[in-house]
Design a protein around this motif. Sequence first.
Motif, short mmCIF file in Angstrom:
data_model
loop_
_atom_site.label_atom_id
_atom_site.label_comp_id
_atom_site.label_asym_id
_atom_site.label_seq_id
_atom_site.Cartn_x
_atom_site.Cartn_y
_atom_site.Cartn_z
N SER A 1 0.83 -1.21 0.00
CA SER A 1 0.00 0.00 0.00
C SER A 1 0.86 1.26 0.00
O SER A 1 0.61 2.20 -0.77
CB SER A 1 -0.92 -0.01 1.22
N VAL A 2 1.90 1.28 0.83
CA VAL A 2 2.81 2.43 0.87
C VAL A 2 3.48 2.61 -0.49
O VAL A 2 3.57 3.72 -1.02
CB VAL A 2 3.88 2.26 1.99
N ARG B 1 2.47 1.65 -3.45
CA ARG B 1 1.51 2.15 -4.45
C ARG B 1 1.22 3.63 -4.24
O ARG B 1 1.14 4.39 -5.21
CB ARG B 1 0.23 1.34 -4.39
N ASN B 2 1.06 4.03 -2.99
CA ASN B 2 0.81 5.44 -2.69
C ASN B 2 1.99 6.33 -3.08
O ASN B 2 1.81 7.50 -3.37
CB ASN B 2 0.48 5.64 -1.21
N ASN B 3 3.19 5.75 -3.09
CA ASN B 3 4.39 6.49 -3.47
C ASN B 3 4.69 6.39 -4.97
O ASN B 3 5.73 6.83 -5.42
CB ASN B 3 5.61 6.00 -2.67
#
Length: 64
Positions: free
Chosen positions: A27-28, A30-32
């Motif tokens: 998730s981190v 993808r968010n980055n």
Amino acid sequence: MADLSPIDLQKALKGADYPAGQDDLVSVARNNGADDQLVQKLTRTGAKRFDGPDEVQKAVFGNE
């Protein structure tokens, strides 16, 4: 991205809190803005929990 580097991995996981689960790190990443290749490598490590960035790096690049 042609080849995934440790720097790409560090950038993708910027801001991650450890210990972290595999899903949290995906998730981190993808968010980055991580690309699909990096996300796939994270999901294929087989590890469900990581105690720190060094452990993630070993899991991602240790199989190459």
